[in-house]
Design an enzyme around this catalytic site. Structure first.
Site, PDB file in Angstrom:
ATOM      1  N   ILE A  19     -11.835   4.381   4.283  1.00  0.00           N
ATOM      2  CA  ILE A  19     -11.415   4.178   5.677  1.00  0.00           C
ATOM      3  C   ILE A  19      -9.922   4.394   5.883  1.00  0.00           C
ATOM      4  O   ILE A  19      -9.429   4.348   7.014  1.00  0.00           O
ATOM      5  CB  ILE A  19     -11.793   2.761   6.163  1.00  0.00           C
ATOM      6  CG1 ILE A  19     -11.165   1.695   5.259  1.00  0.00           C
ATOM      7  CG2 ILE A  19     -13.297   2.602   6.247  1.00  0.00           C
ATOM      8  CD1 ILE A  19     -11.422   0.264   5.732  1.00  0.00           C
ATOM      9  N   GLY A  20      -9.182   4.644   4.806  1.00  0.00           N
ATOM     10  CA  GLY A  20      -7.747   4.880   4.949  1.00  0.00           C
ATOM     11  C   GLY A  20      -7.157   5.445   3.679  1.00  0.00           C
ATOM     12  O   GLY A  20      -7.663   5.217   2.590  1.00  0.00           O
TER      13      GLY A  20
ATOM     14  N   MET B 242       0.501   4.962  -1.330  1.00  0.00           N
ATOM     15  CA  MET B 242       0.407   3.969  -2.389  1.00  0.00           C
ATOM     16  C   MET B 242      -1.025   3.725  -2.835  1.00  0.00           C
ATOM     17  O   MET B 242      -1.270   3.401  -3.999  1.00  0.00           O
ATOM     18  CB  MET B 242       1.030   2.659  -1.900  1.00  0.00           C
ATOM     19  CG  MET B 242       1.124   1.575  -2.938  1.00  0.00           C
ATOM     20  SD  MET B 242       2.061   0.137  -2.359  1.00  0.00           S
ATOM     21  CE  MET B 242       0.959  -0.508  -1.112  1.00  0.00           C
ATOM     22  N   ALA B 243      -1.989   3.850  -1.923  1.00  0.00           N
ATOM     23  CA  ALA B 243      -3.349   3.449  -2.265  1.00  0.00           C
ATOM     24  C   ALA B 243      -4.346   4.082  -1.312  1.00  0.00           C
ATOM     25  O   ALA B 243      -3.987   4.613  -0.266  1.00  0.00           O
ATOM     26  CB  ALA B 243      -3.471   1.925  -2.205  1.00  0.00           C
TER      27      ALA B 243
ATOM     28  N   VAL C 127      -7.909   3.023   0.803  1.00  0.00           N
ATOM     29  CA  VAL C 127      -8.540   1.809   1.323  1.00  0.00           C
ATOM     30  C   VAL C 127     -10.010   2.100   1.608  1.00  0.00           C
ATOM     31  O   VAL C 127     -10.342   3.105   2.245  1.00  0.00           O
ATOM     32  CB  VAL C 127      -7.842   1.305   2.593  1.00  0.00           C
ATOM     33  CG1 VAL C 127      -8.464  -0.012   3.059  1.00  0.00           C
ATOM     34  CG2 VAL C 127      -6.351   1.111   2.339  1.00  0.00           C
TER      35      VAL C 127
ATOM     36  N   LYS D 100      -8.238  -2.275  -1.176  1.00  0.00           N
ATOM     37  CA  LYS D 100      -7.145  -1.320  -1.396  1.00  0.00           C
ATOM     38  C   LYS D 100      -6.993  -1.097  -2.892  1.00  0.00           C
ATOM     39  O   LYS D 100      -6.693  -2.035  -3.654  1.00  0.00           O
ATOM     40  CB  LYS D 100      -5.844  -1.850  -0.794  1.00  0.00           C
ATOM     41  CG  LYS D 100      -4.648  -0.946  -1.040  1.00  0.00           C
ATOM     42  CD  LYS D 100      -3.438  -1.352  -0.214  1.00  0.00           C
ATOM     43  CE  LYS D 100      -3.573  -0.871   1.212  1.00  0.00           C
ATOM     44  NZ  LYS D 100      -2.311  -0.989   1.966  1.00  0.00           N
TER      45      LYS D 100
ATOM     46  N   ASP E 106       8.242  -3.171   5.048  1.00  0.00           N
ATOM     47  CA  ASP E 106       7.625  -1.878   5.390  1.00  0.00           C
ATOM     48  C   ASP E 106       6.914  -1.963   6.737  1.00  0.00           C
ATOM     49  O   ASP E 106       5.777  -1.514   6.884  1.00  0.00           O
ATOM     50  CB  ASP E 106       6.644  -1.465   4.285  1.00  0.00           C
ATOM     51  CG  ASP E 106       6.196  -0.005   4.425  1.00  0.00           C
ATOM     52  OD1 ASP E 106       6.957   0.805   5.010  1.00  0.00           O
ATOM     53  OD2 ASP E 106       5.086   0.320   3.975  1.00  0.00           O
TER      54      ASP E 106
END
Length: 579
Positions: free
Chosen positions: A18-19, A23-24, A26, A41, A144
């Site tokens: 979904i994302g 960095m990762a 999801v 994540k 962030d």
């Protein structure tokens, strides 16, 4: 289906992606122990291979899991899952388990819709600040804050995510360039982050100011071709006022954004609560109050310390009698002057030598900046990159230079610049415009005043009849409300003259004629006429007001026949009259 199922920590069933970020990745997942949907994540392999990062990441995720507020995406769990890579080597995959929030990120909303209404931007930013107030009191700085980390649910319910995770990146990344490669664009970095300095709660408030600017205008305050160019602007350049890009932004909101984006942390809002209070007031049209001097006692993370430079320390030492050492008596004056002359000659010779080397170096390394004015922004940027120079783009209005074209540069064309120097490009946004205000249903006098307040003038006044708009009230404007026009433009107004155009309703049925005239706001009075024979359906045969212009609310009498006559006999046994 079971063979395709992927599990982490023998608990989380990994679902759809979904994302995706620097960095990762999801995933939507299912927590089999608690039977709930979660967001999972999973850290990327290049980060997972760093033991220092894994430790910091786990610590920060655990700290974030202790925060519980409606405006913060909850962190439920964090851990590492052991698996085998394509080569059969054992690898660890750090992951965090978060609250699943259906909706869209603020980044997606701005990309689809552009600038948000000031009211909506104030609402979203105030909720972000509520989340930050909670986290700062818990001792967690986000580091962030950006649209990609803000989730919007139903009715614009705001959820801030990734609290504390950025610290794991920042503490294990050597440079700003490496950090931005992981966390994303430098557009939301504070000046202290761009310079690699220590951050505190006010860093998050600066980033929130950047997000607020973007919501109000549809774009970030600083843009450049490289992260270095953007970071340079964060450190040294003042942003535009949001109202220069969106005339619908009030002066009060301009002031709030300007303070939030102050380069010096002491000049910004000192807490999320203070920022939120002034933001909400500005959204209601109230100008921010005079700014008090910041007090260190009120700062959640302490005041910025002051340091004494080496030069200052040296000067103090030289002027401090307690550290002066007197080892001998003053030498004869003649020797002092002789020594001074020798030293002066030596210094002059050294100075001439250094200047000659400097001139030689400058002549071999510096280059002449070409004339970039009248170039398109992209061509100018490409030219600078070809000369090993760094661009820094600023936008401003111009009545004479076309949109997207370079107006001027700083330094000016013809200047000598060294490789790697930053060159400011001032690019045209086109002629400055203002939005035509809404003047419909205002009196002519009030409409004139409102146009003048917006820097516009009244053009031609056109009178028009209207059944619903009162006399001397504005019916419409040309151009219409919301249209972008140049300052000083003339706006034509159509104003009600207080009359209606009466139709000729004779020959119509009484009920139809009545409806036609009442729709014009006229007062209809039926007037039966017994002197003429009645007609089926009561046909109107007269009206008291002739067709044409008449004042609003005029009384109109409609005549129709109601008299009786003996109908002709049809009985053959009845003798004719006079028979």
């Amino acid at each position: 289906m079971a063979e395709q199922e992927r599990r982490l920590a023998d608990r989380y069933i990994v679902g759809a992606l979904i994302g995706r970020g620097g960095m990762a990745d999801v995933y939507q997942a299912t927590d089999t122990k608690l039977g709930r949907t979660v967001a999972l994540k999973i850290l990327k392999a290049d980060l997972a291979s760093d033991p220092a990062f894994r430790l910091r990441f786990r610590q920060e995720a655990q700290a974030a899991s202790r925060m519980a507020d409606p405006t913060i995406v909850r962190v439920y769990d964090a851990g590492e899952d052991e698996s085998l890579d394509a080569s059969g080597h054992r690898v660890l995959q750090p992951f965090i388990v978060m609250e699943y929030v259906p909706g869209r990120t603020l980044r997606q909303v701005i990309a689809d819709q552009g600038a948000l209404s000031p009211e909506r931007a104030v609402h979203i930013a105030s909720k972000i600040l509520t989340a930050l107030e909670y986290s700062h009191r818990a001792g967690v700085v986000h580091r962030d804050i950006k649209p990609g980390n803000i989730m919007l649910g139903a009715d614009d319910a705001v959820k801030v995510m990734d609290f504390g995770i950025a610290r794991a990146v920042s503490d294990t990344s050597a440079t700003v360039a490496q950090t931005t490669a992981i966390l994303g664009t430098a557009s939301y970095f504070s000046p202290e982050q761009a310079k690699g300095e220590t951050v505190d709660a006010r860093t998050d408030l600066y980033s929130t100011g950047v997000v607020l600017f973007e919501m109000l205008t549809g774009r970030a305050p600083f843009r450049g071709e490289t992260a270095v160019a953007v970071a340079y602007q964060h450190v040294s350049e003042a942003p535009m006022r949001p109202s220069e890009l969106n005339p619908g932004v009030s002066t009060a909101l301009d002031m709030v954004v300007a303070r939030a984006l102050s380069k010096n942390r002491d000049d910004r809002y000192q807490s999320a609560a203070e920022f939120r209070e002034e933001l909400i007031a500005a959204g209601q049209g109230q100008a921010p109050a005079a700014r008090p001097e910041p007090e260190a006692a009120t700062m959640l993370f302490g005041a910025t310390g002051t340091t004494t430079s080496n030069a200052e320390q040296a000067l103090r030492q030289l002027t401090d009698a307690s550290v002066q050492t007197k080892t001998q008596r003053r030498p004869p004056v003649v020797w002092i002057w002789a020594g001074a002359a020798v030293v002066a000659v030596i210094l002059i010779a050294i100075l001439v030598w250094v200047l000659s080397l400097s001139n030689t170096a400058d002549n071999t390394t510096k280059q002449t900046l070409p004339d970039l004015a009248s170039m398109s922004q992209q061509n100018a940027v490409d030219t600078l990159h070809g000369l090993n120079l760094v661009d820094s783009v600023f936008e401003e209005n111009s009545d004479t230079v076309a949109t997207g074209t370079v107006i001027r540069t700083d330094p000016e064309s013809g200047s000598e610049v060294a490789p790697g120097s930053v060159v400011k490009l001032y690019v045209s946004l086109g002629a400055k415009t203002v939005a035509v205000p809404e003047v419909q249903n205002l009196s002519q006098a009030d409409a004139t005043a409102k146009l003048a307040e917006a820097g516009l003038e009244v053009g031609t006044i056109n009178s028009q009849s209207s059944p619903s708009v009162a006399k001397d009230t504005v019916i419409s404007s040309t151009p219409a409300a919301g249209a972008a026009v140049s300052p000083g433009s003339r706006i034509d107004l159509t104003v009600s003259d207080g009359t209606v155009q009466v139709s000729d309703v004779r020959g119509n049925k009484l009920d139809v004629a009545t409806s036609m005239l009442e729709a014009l706001g006229l007062n209809v009075v039926p007037r039966p006429d017994p002197t003429c024979p009645a007609q089926q359906d009561s046909i109107v045969n007269s009206q008291s007001v002739a067709p044409g212009s008449a004042p609003q609310g005029t009384e109109v009498q409609l005549g129709y026949c109601t008299g009786t006559t003996a109908p002709p006999s049809t009985d053959p046994s009845t003798p004719p009259a006079g028979g």
